[in-house]
Design a protein around this motif. Structure first.
Motif, PDB file in Angstrom:
ATOM      1  N   PHE A 232      -2.614   6.394   0.673  1.00 25.02           N
ATOM      2  CA  PHE A 232      -3.272   6.524   1.812  1.00 25.02           C
ATOM      3  C   PHE A 232      -3.244   7.579   1.704  1.00 25.02           C
ATOM      4  O   PHE A 232      -4.658   8.353   2.807  1.00 25.02           O
ATOM      5  CB  PHE A 232      -1.781   6.454   2.656  1.00 25.02           C
ATOM      6  N   GLU A 233      -2.997   8.687   1.051  1.00 21.59           N
ATOM      7  CA  GLU A 233      -3.419   9.988   0.502  1.00 21.59           C
ATOM      8  C   GLU A 233      -4.576   9.865   0.005  1.00 21.59           C
ATOM      9  O   GLU A 233      -5.281  10.838   0.623  1.00 21.59           O
ATOM     10  CB  GLU A 233      -2.232  10.311   0.157  1.00 21.59           C
ATOM     11  N   LYS A 234      -4.958   8.956  -0.880  1.00 14.86           N
ATOM     12  CA  LYS A 234      -6.417   9.063  -1.262  1.00 14.86           C
ATOM     13  C   LYS A 234      -7.148   8.168  -0.598  1.00 14.86           C
ATOM     14  O   LYS A 234      -8.437   8.715  -0.806  1.00 14.86           O
ATOM     15  CB  LYS A 234      -5.748   8.067  -2.928  1.00 14.86           C
ATOM     16  N   LEU A 235      -7.120   7.320   0.066  1.00 13.62           N
ATOM     17  CA  LEU A 235      -7.726   7.143   1.094  1.00 13.62           C
ATOM     18  C   LEU A 235      -8.420   7.846   1.964  1.00 13.62           C
ATOM     19  O   LEU A 235      -9.388   8.033   2.415  1.00 13.62           O
ATOM     20  CB  LEU A 235      -7.262   5.544   1.688  1.00 13.62           C
ATOM     21  N   THR A 236      -7.429   8.754   3.063  1.00 11.75           N
ATOM     22  CA  THR A 236      -8.253   9.642   3.346  1.00 11.75           C
ATOM     23  C   THR A 236      -8.452  10.981   3.225  1.00 11.75           C
ATOM     24  O   THR A 236      -9.450  11.721   4.159  1.00 11.75           O
ATOM     25  CB  THR A 236      -6.430  10.313   4.158  1.00 11.75           C
ATOM     26  N   GLU A 237      -8.131  11.368   1.728  1.00 10.38           N
ATOM     27  CA  GLU A 237      -9.058  12.434   0.853  1.00 10.38           C
ATOM     28  C   GLU A 237     -11.071  11.332   0.978  1.00 10.38           C
ATOM     29  O   GLU A 237     -11.399  12.405   1.734  1.00 10.38           O
ATOM     30  CB  GLU A 237      -8.592  12.235  -0.435  1.00 10.38           C
ATOM     31  N   ARG A 238     -10.933  10.444   0.722  1.00  7.36           N
ATOM     32  CA  ARG A 238     -12.110   9.943   0.289  1.00  7.36           C
ATOM     33  C   ARG A 238     -12.966  10.193   1.626  1.00  7.36           C
ATOM     34  O   ARG A 238     -14.330  10.050   2.179  1.00  7.36           O
ATOM     35  CB  ARG A 238     -11.984   8.340   0.065  1.00  7.36           C
ATOM     36  N   VAL A 239     -11.910   9.685   2.774  1.00 11.66           N
ATOM     37  CA  VAL A 239     -12.817   9.718   4.371  1.00 11.66           C
ATOM     38  C   VAL A 239     -12.733  11.682   4.595  1.00 11.66           C
ATOM     39  O   VAL A 239     -13.556  11.383   5.685  1.00 11.66           O
ATOM     40  CB  VAL A 239     -12.393   8.937   5.238  1.00 11.66           C
TER      41      VAL A 239
ATOM     42  N   PHE B  50       0.804  -1.464   0.079  1.00 13.43           N
ATOM     43  CA  PHE B  50      -0.033   0.083   0.288  1.00 13.43           C
ATOM     44  C   PHE B  50       0.595   1.100   0.225  1.00 13.43           C
ATOM     45  O   PHE B  50       1.529   1.319   1.092  1.00 13.43           O
ATOM     46  CB  PHE B  50      -1.035  -0.084   1.134  1.00 13.43           C
ATOM     47  N   SER B  51       0.618   1.956  -1.014  1.00  8.21           N
ATOM     48  CA  SER B  51       1.269   3.916  -1.453  1.00  8.21           C
ATOM     49  C   SER B  51       1.707   5.187  -0.400  1.00  8.21           C
ATOM     50  O   SER B  51       0.304   4.430  -0.429  1.00  8.21           O
ATOM     51  CB  SER B  51       1.685   3.612  -2.355  1.00  8.21           C
ATOM     52  N   ASP B  52       2.349   5.224  -0.976  1.00 11.76           N
ATOM     53  CA  ASP B  52       1.815   6.772   0.127  1.00 11.76           C
ATOM     54  C   ASP B  52       0.887   7.632  -0.507  1.00 11.76           C
ATOM     55  O   ASP B  52       0.040   8.068  -0.182  1.00 11.76           O
ATOM     56  CB  ASP B  52       3.321   7.695   0.146  1.00 11.76           C
ATOM     57  N   LEU B  53       0.926   7.416  -1.665  1.00 17.65           N
ATOM     58  CA  LEU B  53      -0.089   8.793  -2.998  1.00 17.65           C
ATOM     59  C   LEU B  53      -1.235   7.341  -2.463  1.00 17.65           C
ATOM     60  O   LEU B  53      -2.864   8.162  -2.339  1.00 17.65           O
ATOM     61  CB  LEU B  53      -0.018   7.609  -3.910  1.00 17.65           C
TER      62      LEU B  53
END
Length: 256
Positions: free
Chosen positions: A33-40, A28-31
């Motif tokens: 993770f960034e997209k995941l946090t944006e979604r929540v 699981f990449s940093d990018l």
């Protein structure tokens, strides 16, 4: 005239409720993770060895050094918080279709990974709720021991910080058998609901029960594996030694 007596113990139906589990997504990449946090709807800088946040009751933790995302806690409670009965507990049934719904949400809406990318690790819990005609602990305290082949594993009472006991457990090397008063545990009065759970402390136990080497969320949610978990719960229950429990015809406990 003596009232009629009847022997009582809960009858288990062929169903189970997946509860708490630990999932991990590798690579699981940093990018991602960034997209995941944006979604929540949150922003978390990647500036430490582990970064955690909660999505409802689920705890998500990202480890940037190893590129692993971990997800833990009760999928049942998570489902109820948005699509079940609106509560944050696990007092109702959690069906296979409910579990698949949660898997799709995690896979498609949040993490954007295939369900097969969610590897299951210990601790893995599943169980079921049983409505009882009397106080559940009156039944639970009569569960004495769990026998596996020639080995007998006693049940022990879990002493609460305050109040009367509501739980008993039998501990084995790789797993535990657990019973408790679900109404009391949830802080809901007037509810006679007994909770029966199996807690797999080692992933090798889950591999043994399912007959699978690689365990992913997809593996657990296959029809035949869901049935294997249900069958195993019934098998374990049949091997529990119980002291007699007799009820009057008006469903009151007969004490010796």
């Amino acid at each position: 005239m003596c009232s009629r007596k009847k022997r009582y113990y809960p009858q288990l139906k062929k169903k189970n409720n997946l509860d708490s589990t630990n999932l991990q997504v590798k690579g699981f990449s940093d990018l991602e993770f960034e997209k995941l946090t944006e979604r929540v709807g949150i922003h978390l800088p990647i500036n430490s060895e582990q970064i955690s946040f909660f999505e409802r009751n689920l705890k998500l933790t990202y480890y940037p050094n190893t590129n692993i995302l971990r997800i833990k806690n009760s999928l049942h409670k998570y489902f109820n918080s948005f699509g079940g009965d609106g509560s944050c507990n696990n007092m109702n049934d959690f069906t296979l279709s409910d579990a698949r719904c949660v898997a799709e949400i995690l896979s498609i809406v949040y993490v954007d990974r295939d369900i097969n990318d969610f590897n299951v690790s210990a601790v893995f819990e599943f169980g079921l709720n049983i409505d009882t005609p009397i106080n559940p602990y009156s039944i639970i305290e009569r569960y004495l021991a769990y026998q596996v082949h020639n080995t007998i594993n006693d049940f022990t009472t879990c002493e609460p910080r305050k109040g009367k006991p509501i739980m008993r457990k039998s501990h084995l090397n790789d797993y535990a058998v657990k019973f408790y008063d679900k109404g009391k545990e949830s802080g809901i009065g007037g509810v006679n609901k007994l909770r029966y759970e199996l807690v797999f402390k080692q992933i090798r136990k889950l591999r043994s029960v399912l007959g699978e080497n690689e365990i992913t969320l997809q593996t657990v949610l296959e029809d035949y594996n869901w049935k294997k978990l249900s069958d195993y719960m019934i098998e374990v229950y049949k091997n529990i030694k119980k002291s007699p429990l007799l009820l009057n015809e008006n469903w009151t406990l007969i004490k010796f």
